[in-house]
Write an enzyme that holds these catalytic residues in place. Structure first.
Site, PDB file in Angstrom:
ATOM      1  N   ARG A  50       0.862  -1.194   0.000  1.00  0.00           N
ATOM      2  CA  ARG A  50       0.000   0.000   0.000  1.00  0.00           C
ATOM      3  C   ARG A  50       0.894   1.238   0.000  1.00  0.00           C
ATOM      4  O   ARG A  50       0.676   2.198  -0.716  1.00  0.00           O
ATOM      5  CB  ARG A  50      -0.959   0.018   1.198  1.00  0.00           C
ATOM      6  CG  ARG A  50      -1.672   1.351   1.338  1.00  0.00           C
ATOM      7  CD  ARG A  50      -2.925   1.371   2.214  1.00  0.00           C
ATOM      8  NE  ARG A  50      -2.919   0.450   3.327  1.00  0.00           N
ATOM      9  CZ  ARG A  50      -2.188   0.582   4.435  1.00  0.00           C
ATOM     10  NH1 ARG A  50      -1.397   1.628   4.601  1.00  0.00           N
ATOM     11  NH2 ARG A  50      -2.240  -0.328   5.382  1.00  0.00           N
ATOM     12  N   TYR A 102     -16.022  17.752 -15.162  1.00  0.00           N
ATOM     13  CA  TYR A 102     -16.320  16.325 -15.368  1.00  0.00           C
ATOM     14  C   TYR A 102     -17.373  15.904 -14.325  1.00  0.00           C
ATOM     15  O   TYR A 102     -17.235  16.196 -13.127  1.00  0.00           O
ATOM     16  CB  TYR A 102     -15.029  15.516 -15.193  1.00  0.00           C
ATOM     17  CG  TYR A 102     -15.239  14.028 -15.228  1.00  0.00           C
ATOM     18  CD1 TYR A 102     -15.540  13.380 -16.427  1.00  0.00           C
ATOM     19  CD2 TYR A 102     -15.173  13.268 -14.069  1.00  0.00           C
ATOM     20  CE1 TYR A 102     -15.759  12.019 -16.448  1.00  0.00           C
ATOM     21  CE2 TYR A 102     -15.379  11.901 -14.094  1.00  0.00           C
ATOM     22  CZ  TYR A 102     -15.680  11.278 -15.293  1.00  0.00           C
ATOM     23  OH  TYR A 102     -15.893   9.927 -15.313  1.00  0.00           O
ATOM     24  N   ASP A 174      -6.823  19.304 -13.850  1.00  0.00           N
ATOM     25  CA  ASP A 174      -7.149  17.990 -14.410  1.00  0.00           C
ATOM     26  C   ASP A 174      -6.687  18.012 -15.866  1.00  0.00           C
ATOM     27  O   ASP A 174      -7.290  18.674 -16.706  1.00  0.00           O
ATOM     28  CB  ASP A 174      -8.661  17.760 -14.289  1.00  0.00           C
ATOM     29  CG  ASP A 174      -9.108  16.398 -14.833  1.00  0.00           C
ATOM     30  OD1 ASP A 174      -8.377  15.812 -15.658  1.00  0.00           O
ATOM     31  OD2 ASP A 174     -10.201  15.940 -14.442  1.00  0.00           O
ATOM     32  N   LYS A 199      -7.636   7.081 -19.471  1.00  0.00           N
ATOM     33  CA  LYS A 199      -7.893   7.610 -20.807  1.00  0.00           C
ATOM     34  C   LYS A 199      -6.623   7.541 -21.662  1.00  0.00           C
ATOM     35  O   LYS A 199      -6.180   6.457 -21.983  1.00  0.00           O
ATOM     36  CB  LYS A 199      -8.443   9.036 -20.672  1.00  0.00           C
ATOM     37  CG  LYS A 199      -9.520   9.194 -19.570  1.00  0.00           C
ATOM     38  CD  LYS A 199     -10.804   8.457 -19.859  1.00  0.00           C
ATOM     39  CE  LYS A 199     -11.741   8.364 -18.653  1.00  0.00           C
ATOM     40  NZ  LYS A 199     -12.061   9.624 -17.989  1.00  0.00           N
TER      41      LYS A 199
HETATM   42  C1  PLP Z   1     -12.615  10.012 -16.738  1.00  0.00           C
HETATM   43  C2  PLP Z   1     -12.284  11.338 -16.155  1.00  0.00           C
HETATM   44  C3  PLP Z   1     -12.121  11.513 -14.775  1.00  0.00           C
HETATM   45  C4  PLP Z   1     -12.326  10.377 -13.791  1.00  0.00           C
HETATM   46  O1  PLP Z   1     -11.385   9.379 -13.946  1.00  0.00           O
HETATM   47  P1  PLP Z   1     -11.689   7.831 -13.602  1.00  0.00           P
HETATM   48  O2  PLP Z   1     -10.414   7.171 -13.958  1.00  0.00           O
HETATM   49  O3  PLP Z   1     -12.856   7.421 -14.448  1.00  0.00           O
HETATM   50  O4  PLP Z   1     -12.025   7.788 -12.146  1.00  0.00           O
HETATM   51  C5  PLP Z   1     -11.783  12.764 -14.307  1.00  0.00           C
HETATM   52  N1  PLP Z   1     -11.617  13.818 -15.146  1.00  0.00           N
HETATM   53  C6  PLP Z   1     -11.773  13.687 -16.472  1.00  0.00           C
HETATM   54  C7  PLP Z   1     -11.595  14.870 -17.343  1.00  0.00           C
HETATM   55  C8  PLP Z   1     -12.123  12.460 -17.026  1.00  0.00           C
HETATM   56  O5  PLP Z   1     -12.299  12.340 -18.349  1.00  0.00           O
END
Ligand code: PLP
Length: 384
Positions: A50, A102, A174, A199
């Site tokens: 962890r 998001y 982000d 992504k």
């Molecule tokens: C998908 C996404 C998230 C969340 O990420 P997860 O891996 O699905 O928890 C946050 N911000 C953006 C812009 C995203 O496309």
């Protein structure tokens, strides 16, 4: 490590060393929970997975280098990474965020952290004056997403950084949509950068993961303390998959950008299409900001249809063959989505329409296939 390495070299080499036990060139999947200690307090840097795991550590070091930061931390999902940032705050602290955030981040802020006394303000950040107006003596964090989902709005990170600094608040960005190939928020004055590695970083739609990168050692201490205390870590196998994905990030992003541009321009000339949202168009509201802070415009595109008919949109999204109807984005394969009924279905119609998410809005995550085939696929769906 050589910090002057260029991006295409960093994705392959940064943070990575041949395995010390065997010389394996690929970082092994250290599928272990614990590590044998030679004596009390005598260990090789790892005690419990962890707290730290060599496969995860390699990925964390690689990501830190890609974002021009010093410290990386990986989590079980993008939302778990954002959860870590908000846990740095205390009850009464205020956060300013964008109004087209998001959806999952919005839900985390408003349904989980609001009840612990953290106050969230959502403003239109396309004009940074709205952020200045929302700053109070309790503002501790400004949380930015750019480009935004699904409207591809662009927020001026450098301008927001100046506001954050004046307010003595932390700036988090982000960077999921842009990736470190196109944009480096830390270089523009952000304190912490976040990714949904699910992504583009993973890039192959086979893993869910989140990441944070920062430069400041005090901030890093907090990040690692919360990562270890809350325990929302990512697994060795998933770390391996994302390390493998990142090795081609620059090649994939180049193709995502090329295909994105071809499809955006094709859509713009299509007689059934009303508006196309893609930051590469000179007509995009913050095109100039995008040109300055990004090195390309990416493969995410949204568009709506003349007549704004829900059924027309439904027909298109269900008649493509290469573009798969699915949530998520950033994989090598192209995806098509309908925000009003899918990702943004829980937002009341009047509210989503104010930000442009009308019934006929369609979002594309343009993959790395041949653009000609993708265009033919869309043409066939328009004609269906
Ligand atoms: C998908 C996404 C998230 C969340 O990420 P997860 O891996 O699905 O928890 C946050 N911000 C953006 C812009 C995203 O496309």
């Amino acid at each position: 490590m050589n910090t002057t390495m260029k991006f295409g070299t960093k994705v392959i080499h940064a943070g990575l060393v041949p395995d010390t036990a065997t010389g394996a060139i690929m970082t092994p999947i250290y599928q272990t929970s614990t590590y044998v200690q030679e004596g009390i307090g005598e260990h090789k840097g790892y005690q419990y997975s962890r707290t730290g795991n060599p496969t995860r550590s390699a990925l964390e070091a690689n990501l830190a280098a890609l974002e021009n930061g010093k410290y990386g931390a990986c989590f079980g999902s993008g939302l778990a990474a954002i959860d870590c940032v908000i846990k740095m705050l205390n009850p009464g602290d205020e956060v300013i965020s964008t109004n087209d955030l998001y959806g999952g981040s919005y839900r985390l802020f408003t349904t989980i952290f609001a009840k612990y006394g953290i106050v969230f303000h959502f403003v239109d950040m396309m004009d940074v004056k709205h952020i200045e107006a929302a700053v109070t003596s309790n503002t501790r964090l400004i949380w930015v997403e750019t480009p935004t989902n699904p409207m591809m709005n662009i927020i001026d990170i450098e301008a927001v950084a100046a506001i954050a600094q004046k307010a003595n608040a932390m700036l988090g960005v982000d960077n999921t949509f842009a990736t470190p190939y196109l944009q480096n928020p830390l270089d523009l004055g952000a304190d912490i950068v976040m990714h949904s590695a699910t992504k583009y970083l993973g890039g192959h739609s086979d893993v869910v993961m989140g990441a944070l990168v920062c430069k400041d050692p005090l901030l890093a201490n907090e990040m690692y303390r919360i990562q270890n205390s809350s325990g929302a870590i990512t697994a060795p196998m998933d770390s391996f998959l994302v390390l493998r994905g990142i090795k081609t990030l620059h090649l994939r992003m180049q193709r995502h950008c090329e295909n994105g541009e071809k499809i955006a321009r094709w859509l713009q000339n299509h007689p059934k299409v009303d508006k196309v949202y893609w930051p590469g168009f000179e007509s995009h509201t913050n095109h100039l900001v995008a040109k300055i802070q990004m090195r390309g415009f990416g493969g995410m595109i949204s568009f709506n249809l003349k007549g704004n008919d829900l059924d027309d949109a439904k027909k298109i999204v269900s008649n493509t063959h290469l573009f798969a109807l699915a949530e998520s984005l950033g994989g090598v394969e192209s995806l098509i989505g309908h925000p009003a009924t899918m990702t943004h279905g829980s937002i009341p119609k009047e509210i989503r329409e104010q930000s442009g998410i009308v019934d006929s809005l369609i979002r594309l995550s343009v993959g790395v296939e041949d653009a000609e085939d993708l265009i033919a696929d869309l043409q066939m769906a328009f004609d269906a």
